[in-house]
Design an enzyme around this catalytic site. Structure first.
Site, PDB file in Angstrom:
ATOM      1  N   ARG A  48       0.812  -1.229   0.000  1.00 49.32           N
ATOM      2  CA  ARG A  48       0.000   0.000   0.000  1.00 49.32           C
ATOM      3  C   ARG A  48       0.845   1.278   0.000  1.00 49.32           C
ATOM      4  O   ARG A  48       0.406   2.328   0.453  1.00 49.32           O
ATOM      5  CB  ARG A  48      -0.973   0.031   1.183  1.00 49.32           C
ATOM      6  N   LYS A 108       3.944  11.399 -10.960  1.00 46.79           N
ATOM      7  CA  LYS A 108       3.035  10.658 -11.848  1.00 46.79           C
ATOM      8  C   LYS A 108       3.685   9.319 -12.169  1.00 46.79           C
ATOM      9  O   LYS A 108       4.814   9.275 -12.658  1.00 46.79           O
ATOM     10  CB  LYS A 108       2.782  11.438 -13.144  1.00 46.79           C
ATOM     11  N   GLU A 130      11.426  19.275 -23.963  1.00 50.48           N
ATOM     12  CA  GLU A 130      10.710  19.470 -22.691  1.00 50.48           C
ATOM     13  C   GLU A 130      11.330  20.629 -21.901  1.00 50.48           C
ATOM     14  O   GLU A 130      10.642  21.289 -21.125  1.00 50.48           O
ATOM     15  CB  GLU A 130      10.711  18.186 -21.853  1.00 50.48           C
ATOM     16  N   LYS A 176       9.171  22.914 -12.744  1.00 51.52           N
ATOM     17  CA  LYS A 176       8.204  21.842 -12.524  1.00 51.52           C
ATOM     18  C   LYS A 176       7.902  21.689 -11.034  1.00 51.52           C
ATOM     19  O   LYS A 176       6.737  21.507 -10.640  1.00 51.52           O
ATOM     20  CB  LYS A 176       8.693  20.514 -13.104  1.00 51.52           C
ATOM     21  N   GLU A 195      -3.030  17.961 -10.383  1.00 50.33           N
ATOM     22  CA  GLU A 195      -3.466  18.499 -11.676  1.00 50.33           C
ATOM     23  C   GLU A 195      -4.948  18.868 -11.693  1.00 50.33           C
ATOM     24  O   GLU A 195      -5.709  18.436 -12.549  1.00 50.33           O
ATOM     25  CB  GLU A 195      -3.143  17.521 -12.819  1.00 50.33           C
ATOM     26  N   ARG A 223      -1.215  22.601 -13.148  1.00 51.78           N
ATOM     27  CA  ARG A 223      -0.287  21.564 -13.618  1.00 51.78           C
ATOM     28  C   ARG A 223      -0.555  21.190 -15.072  1.00 51.78           C
ATOM     29  O   ARG A 223       0.342  20.746 -15.792  1.00 51.78           O
ATOM     30  CB  ARG A 223      -0.358  20.326 -12.707  1.00 51.78           C
ATOM     31  N   ASN A 228       1.301  20.390 -20.000  1.00 47.73           N
ATOM     32  CA  ASN A 228       0.931  19.655 -21.206  1.00 47.73           C
ATOM     33  C   ASN A 228       1.004  20.527 -22.458  1.00 47.73           C
ATOM     34  O   ASN A 228       0.479  20.144 -23.507  1.00 47.73           O
ATOM     35  CB  ASN A 228      -0.485  19.079 -21.060  1.00 47.73           C
ATOM     36  N   HIS A 274       1.282  19.006 -25.907  1.00 42.98           N
ATOM     37  CA  HIS A 274       0.997  17.579 -25.803  1.00 42.98           C
ATOM     38  C   HIS A 274      -0.259  17.144 -26.569  1.00 42.98           C
ATOM     39  O   HIS A 274      -0.303  16.035 -27.091  1.00 42.98           O
ATOM     40  CB  HIS A 274       0.885  17.144 -24.340  1.00 42.98           C
ATOM     41  N   HIS A 287       0.568  14.435 -29.111  1.00 45.94           N
ATOM     42  CA  HIS A 287       0.060  13.061 -28.933  1.00 45.94           C
ATOM     43  C   HIS A 287      -0.681  12.583 -30.172  1.00 45.94           C
ATOM     44  O   HIS A 287      -0.650  11.391 -30.496  1.00 45.94           O
ATOM     45  CB  HIS A 287      -0.896  12.999 -27.735  1.00 45.94           C
ATOM     46  N   HIS A 289       8.491  10.935 -28.247  1.00 43.81           N
ATOM     47  CA  HIS A 289       7.535  11.769 -27.501  1.00 43.81           C
ATOM     48  C   HIS A 289       7.974  13.244 -27.479  1.00 43.81           C
ATOM     49  O   HIS A 289       7.184  14.148 -27.783  1.00 43.81           O
ATOM     50  CB  HIS A 289       7.375  11.229 -26.082  1.00 43.81           C
TER      51      HIS A 289
HETATM   52  N1  GLY Z   1       4.451  15.398 -17.462  1.00 48.01           N
HETATM   53  C1  GLY Z   1       3.479  16.310 -17.007  1.00 48.01           C
HETATM   54  C2  GLY Z   1       3.257  16.244 -15.525  1.00 48.01           C
HETATM   55  O1  GLY Z   1       4.028  15.650 -14.812  1.00 48.01           O
HETATM   56  O2  GLY Z   1       2.289  16.791 -15.072  1.00 48.01           O
END
Ligand code: GLY
Length: 373
Positions: free
Chosen positions: A124, A146, A188, A230, A240, A244, A248, A251, A255, A269
């Site tokens: 957990r 993430k 990026e 970041k 997010e 946040r 993107n 993106h 994408h 990417h």
């Molecule tokens: N890669 C975008 C984020 O971590 O929110």
């Protein structure tokens, strides 16, 4: 200027540090020892790193009398699946990794995402450390918590938010990467300037060539600045729910091209993000949201960085507007059936646009060279 940097992700009790510089991997034990609850950990490494970088980490841990066992994940996106997750989790349990122990992810985004998700669900929630070895992972995926594996219906659809306890970014490990991967990671970095820091974008226009040529102090500075950007956004909006989403930028467009080229080597990417940023700024300019001159600067810098700035540089260059729009409506960022775009009022000033209509999008894509179908 020093090429050693420290950035803190300010998340209260879950705050953690990112150490950036040359030789960080060889000194890993100095950073790792203070976060361990006992001198034992498990390393999950990309199989491609077994020869060069894994022994450096193992030697550093041996030198500090930290016990370790290693598990190799087959290199490549295909490893982000349920079977691999199950095998890895059983291995970690077999190693008697406890909730307060640390699991180290040594690799690029694939190993980081998979290991982070395994850590999120093992007992957990187990602690973990990111040692990203790709530029893209150093400036983006290793920070912010993430974690995910891929599903049949799309990438990163099964996962969790689970913050690491430490991130170590060594500039030396980047030297062995193919130039194309450096370029994809660089996109990026450009993103942070384009979305929120015009002065950083100016600096990248001046120094981008040095970064792409792997000048270590310039790289460390760019990685640190990206991590700071970041970290600040993640600290304000970890889950997010708002800001946040600005990360993107590029993106939604990117994408769509990744999906239509089959998520393979045709378009990495970061390359998709690069062209996506060109489109996001050009679209913003077309809508009257952003000065043409700013859109032109983004396009010029992407081109100067040897990244795709026009549609004909992607695969065979043949994309229909309908297929692109269809791919965009499948995007994770669709909310209540509405496409969400990250657009810009200018360099360093991105915003979330929920009001894009399909007709203006189609007209824009046609003007960019998409086919009328
Ligand atoms: N890669 C975008 C984020 O971590 O929110």
């Amino acid at each position: 200027m020093s090429d050693q940097h420290k950035v803190t992700v300010e998340l209260g009790e879950r705050a953690y540090e990112i150490h950036i510089g040359s030789g960080v991997l060889a000194r890993a034990a100095d950073y790792i020892a203070p976060v361990l609850s006992r001198p034992k950990l498990a390393i999950i490494a990309d199989s491609n790193l077994a020869e060069n970088h894994l022994p450096v980490l193992q030697a550093a841990l041996d030198g500090a009398a930290i016990a370790h066992d290693s598990y190799l994940v087959p290199a490549g996106e295909a490893s982000k699946n349920f079977n691999q997750l199950a095998e890895l989790s059983e291995w970690l349990l077999g190693q008697k990794i406890e909730r307060n122990d640390c699991i180290v992810a040594l690799g690029g985004g694939v190993v980081g995402d998979l290991t982070g998700f395994a850590a999120a669900i093992l007992r957990r929630g187990t602690r973990f450390i990111q040692i990203p070895t790709s530029l893209l992972a150093q400036v983006d995926s290793s920070i912010g918590g993430k974690t995910a594996i891929n599903a049949k219906s799309g990438k990163n659809l099964i996962g969790a938010f689970h913050q690491p306890d430490l991130v170590l970014a060594d500039m030396e490990v980047l030297k062995t990467l193919p130039p194309r991967e450096i370029g994809a990671g660089y996109a990026e970095i450009v993103k942070y300037g384009a979305l929120g820091d015009a002065a950083f974008f100016d600096w990248l226009e001046e120094n981008g060539a040095d970064i792409l040529a792997l000048d270590e102090p310039a790289m460390a500075q760019a990685v640190a600045k990206s991590c700071e950007a970041k970290a600040a956004i993640v600290a304000r909006d970890e889950r997010e729910t708002g800001e946040r989403a600005l990360l993107n930028l590029g993106h939604t467009f990117g994408h769509a091209f990744e999906a239509l080229t089959g998520y393979d080597n045709t378009l990495l990417h970061g390359e998709g993000v690069a062209y996506g940023m060109v489109l996001a700024f050009a679209f913003s300019a077309m809508r009257g949201d952003c000065p043409d001159a700013d859109a032109a600067r983004v396009k010029a810098h992407i081109a100067a960085s040897n990244l795709p700035d026009t549609m004909d540089k992607i695969g065979d260059g043949q994309f229909t507007a309908s297929a692109l729009i269809e791919a965009m409506t499948q995007d994770k960022k669709v909310q209540n059936g509405k496409m969400r775009f990250i657009l810009a009022h200018g360099l360093g000033d991105a915003f979330i646009a929920d009001n894009v209509n399909e007709d203006e999008l189609r007209a824009f894509l046609l003007a960019q060279g998409a086919q009328d179908a």
